[in-house]
Design a protein around this motif. Structure first.
Motif, PDB file in Angstrom:
ATOM      1  N   GLY A  79      57.256   6.932 -70.074  1.00 14.18           N
ATOM      2  CA  GLY A  79      57.259   8.447 -69.455  1.00 14.18           C
ATOM      3  C   GLY A  79      56.244   9.229 -70.336  1.00 14.18           C
ATOM      4  N   THR A  80      56.667  10.496 -70.576  1.00 16.98           N
ATOM      5  CA  THR A  80      55.959  11.418 -71.436  1.00 16.98           C
ATOM      6  C   THR A  80      56.618  11.966 -72.626  1.00 16.98           C
ATOM      7  N   GLU A  81      55.969  12.535 -73.441  1.00 12.24           N
ATOM      8  CA  GLU A  81      56.303  13.008 -74.637  1.00 12.24           C
ATOM      9  C   GLU A  81      55.845  14.572 -75.026  1.00 12.24           C
ATOM     10  N   GLY A  82      56.940  15.553 -75.152  1.00 13.07           N
ATOM     11  CA  GLY A  82      56.391  16.559 -75.514  1.00 13.07           C
ATOM     12  C   GLY A  82      55.703  17.523 -74.204  1.00 13.07           C
ATOM     13  N   LYS A  83      55.798  17.133 -72.789  1.00 17.42           N
ATOM     14  CA  LYS A  83      55.219  18.013 -71.856  1.00 17.42           C
ATOM     15  C   LYS A  83      56.177  18.511 -71.021  1.00 17.42           C
ATOM     16  N   CYS A  84      57.527  18.444 -71.104  1.00 22.46           N
ATOM     17  CA  CYS A  84      58.560  19.082 -70.590  1.00 22.46           C
ATOM     18  C   CYS A  84      58.589  18.672 -68.889  1.00 22.46           C
ATOM     19  N   LEU A  85      58.223  17.376 -68.699  1.00 19.20           N
ATOM     20  CA  LEU A  85      58.358  16.954 -67.543  1.00 19.20           C
ATOM     21  C   LEU A  85      59.539  16.202 -67.270  1.00 19.20           C
ATOM     22  N   ARG A  86      60.072  16.208 -66.167  1.00 18.78           N
ATOM     23  CA  ARG A  86      61.336  15.650 -65.867  1.00 18.78           C
ATOM     24  C   ARG A  86      61.250  14.009 -65.226  1.00 18.78           C
ATOM     25  N   LEU A  87      62.018  13.302 -66.058  1.00 19.95           N
ATOM     26  CA  LEU A  87      62.368  11.828 -65.452  1.00 19.95           C
ATOM     27  C   LEU A  87      62.940  12.050 -64.396  1.00 19.95           C
ATOM     28  N   GLU A  88      62.228  11.567 -63.212  1.00 19.28           N
ATOM     29  CA  GLU A  88      63.154  11.729 -61.931  1.00 19.28           C
ATOM     30  C   GLU A  88      63.915  10.243 -61.476  1.00 19.28           C
ATOM     31  N   ALA A  89      63.471   9.383 -62.048  1.00 16.85           N
ATOM     32  CA  ALA A  89      63.827   7.971 -61.442  1.00 16.85           C
ATOM     33  C   ALA A  89      63.456   7.047 -62.411  1.00 16.85           C
ATOM     34  N   ILE A  90      64.281   5.792 -62.380  1.00 16.10           N
ATOM     35  CA  ILE A  90      63.911   4.653 -63.261  1.00 16.10           C
ATOM     36  C   ILE A  90      64.028   3.433 -62.551  1.00 16.10           C
ATOM     37  N   GLN A  91      63.326   2.317 -62.660  1.00 13.19           N
ATOM     38  CA  GLN A  91      63.535   1.143 -62.128  1.00 13.19           C
ATOM     39  C   GLN A  91      63.501   0.235 -63.103  1.00 13.19           C
ATOM     40  N   ILE A  92      64.575  -0.722 -63.125  1.00 12.59           N
ATOM     41  CA  ILE A  92      64.779  -1.572 -64.408  1.00 12.59           C
ATOM     42  C   ILE A  92      64.849  -3.158 -63.407  1.00 12.59           C
ATOM     43  N   GLU A  93      64.252  -4.031 -64.125  1.00 15.94           N
ATOM     44  CA  GLU A  93      64.322  -5.229 -63.676  1.00 15.94           C
ATOM     45  C   GLU A  93      64.597  -6.211 -64.841  1.00 15.94           C
TER      46      GLU A  93
END
Length: 48
Positions: A30-44
């Motif tokens: 993801g990002t750090e310090g940019k105030c952007l939303r994490l909208e989904a995650i894919q895990i395997e």
């Protein structure tokens, strides 16, 4: 995950950026310090 035969990989979908690269076993996704939303995650869980 504590199994020598498998590892966990994941990626996140970030607001205005889309899917990030695959990372594994505790790496930052993801990002750090940019105030952007994490909208989904894919895990395997992947066999080595």
């Amino acid at each position: 995950m504590d199994n020598p035969n498998y590892y966990v990989r994941y990626r996140t979908y970030i607001q205005n950026k889309g899917w990030g690269s695959w990372v594994s076993d505790g790496e930052m996704s993801g990002t750090e310090g940019k105030c952007l939303r994490l909208e989904a995650i894919q895990i395997e869980i992947v066999k080595k």
